[in-house]
Design a protein around this motif. Structure first.
Motif, PDB file in Angstrom:
ATOM      1  N   GLU A  11       2.426   1.887  -3.419  1.00  6.86           N
ATOM      2  CA  GLU A  11       1.515   2.553  -4.429  1.00  6.86           C
ATOM      3  C   GLU A  11       1.029   4.049  -3.824  1.00  6.86           C
ATOM      4  OE1 GLU A  11      -2.126  -0.454  -3.984  1.00  6.86           O
ATOM      5  OE2 GLU A  11      -0.923  -1.518  -5.165  1.00  6.86           O
ATOM      6  N   ALA A  12       0.862   4.410  -2.953  1.00  7.88           N
ATOM      7  CA  ALA A  12       1.031   6.156  -2.093  1.00  7.88           C
ATOM      8  C   ALA A  12       2.094   6.548  -3.154  1.00  7.88           C
ATOM      9  CB  ALA A  12       0.521   5.795  -1.106  1.00  7.88           C
TER      10      ALA A  12
ATOM     11  N   ALA B  52       0.798  -1.381   0.505  1.00  8.28           N
ATOM     12  CA  ALA B  52      -0.036  -0.044   0.118  1.00  8.28           C
ATOM     13  C   ALA B  52       0.875   1.445   0.168  1.00  8.28           C
ATOM     14  CB  ALA B  52      -0.906   0.100   1.760  1.00  8.28           C
TER      15      ALA B  52
ATOM     16  N   CYS C 288       1.520   7.194  -6.694  1.00  5.24           N
ATOM     17  CA  CYS C 288       0.536   7.650  -6.887  1.00  5.24           C
ATOM     18  C   CYS C 288       0.927   9.270  -6.578  1.00  5.24           C
ATOM     19  CB  CYS C 288      -0.523   7.490  -6.053  1.00  5.24           C
ATOM     20  SG  CYS C 288      -1.602   6.707  -6.675  1.00  5.24           S
ATOM     21  N   ARG C 289       1.493   9.315  -5.735  1.00  3.75           N
ATOM     22  CA  ARG C 289       2.227  10.715  -5.631  1.00  3.75           C
ATOM     23  C   ARG C 289       3.458  11.683  -5.941  1.00  3.75           C
ATOM     24  NH1 ARG C 289      -0.037   8.775  -1.029  1.00  3.75           N
ATOM     25  NH2 ARG C 289      -1.379   9.982   0.307  1.00  3.75           N
TER      26      ARG C 289
END
Length: 74
Positions: free
Chosen positions: A34-35, A31, A38-39
Motif C-alpha cells: 500500500e505504501a 502495508a 501511494c508513492r
C-alpha cells in the motif's frame, strides 16, 4: 532449561510462533504494498539503458583482482 510442565508441547509452541510470524509478515507486506502504491510505484522496475561491459567495469574488475592478489600475498 529444566522440566516442562504436564501437557506442554514444544511442537505446539513452535507452530504457534511460526504462525504468528507468518501473520505478521503478511501484515507487513500488505502495508509495504500500500505504501509503494501511494508513492507511485507502477509495479515494474525500469531496466537500465546500457547493460554492456564498459571501461568503468574493467577498472573495477582490475581493482578487485589487485586487492585479491594483495590479500593472497600478504
Amino acid at each position: 532449561v529444566g522440566r516442562a510442565p504436564e501437557g506442554f508441547s514444544r511442537t505446539d509452541s513452535i507452530a504457534g510462533i511460526m504462525g504468528m510470524t507468518f501473520i505478521k509478515a503478511m501484515e507487513c507486506s500488505r502495508a509495504m504494498d500500500e505504501a509503494m502504491l501511494c508513492r507511485g510505484f507502477a509495479g515494474a522496475y525500469p531496466a537500465p539503458a546500457r547493460a554492456g561491459f564498459g571501461w568503468r567495469d574493467a577498472v573495477y574488475a582490475a581493482g578487485v583482482a589487485l586487492l585479491a592478489v594483495l590479500c593472497a600475498v600478504l
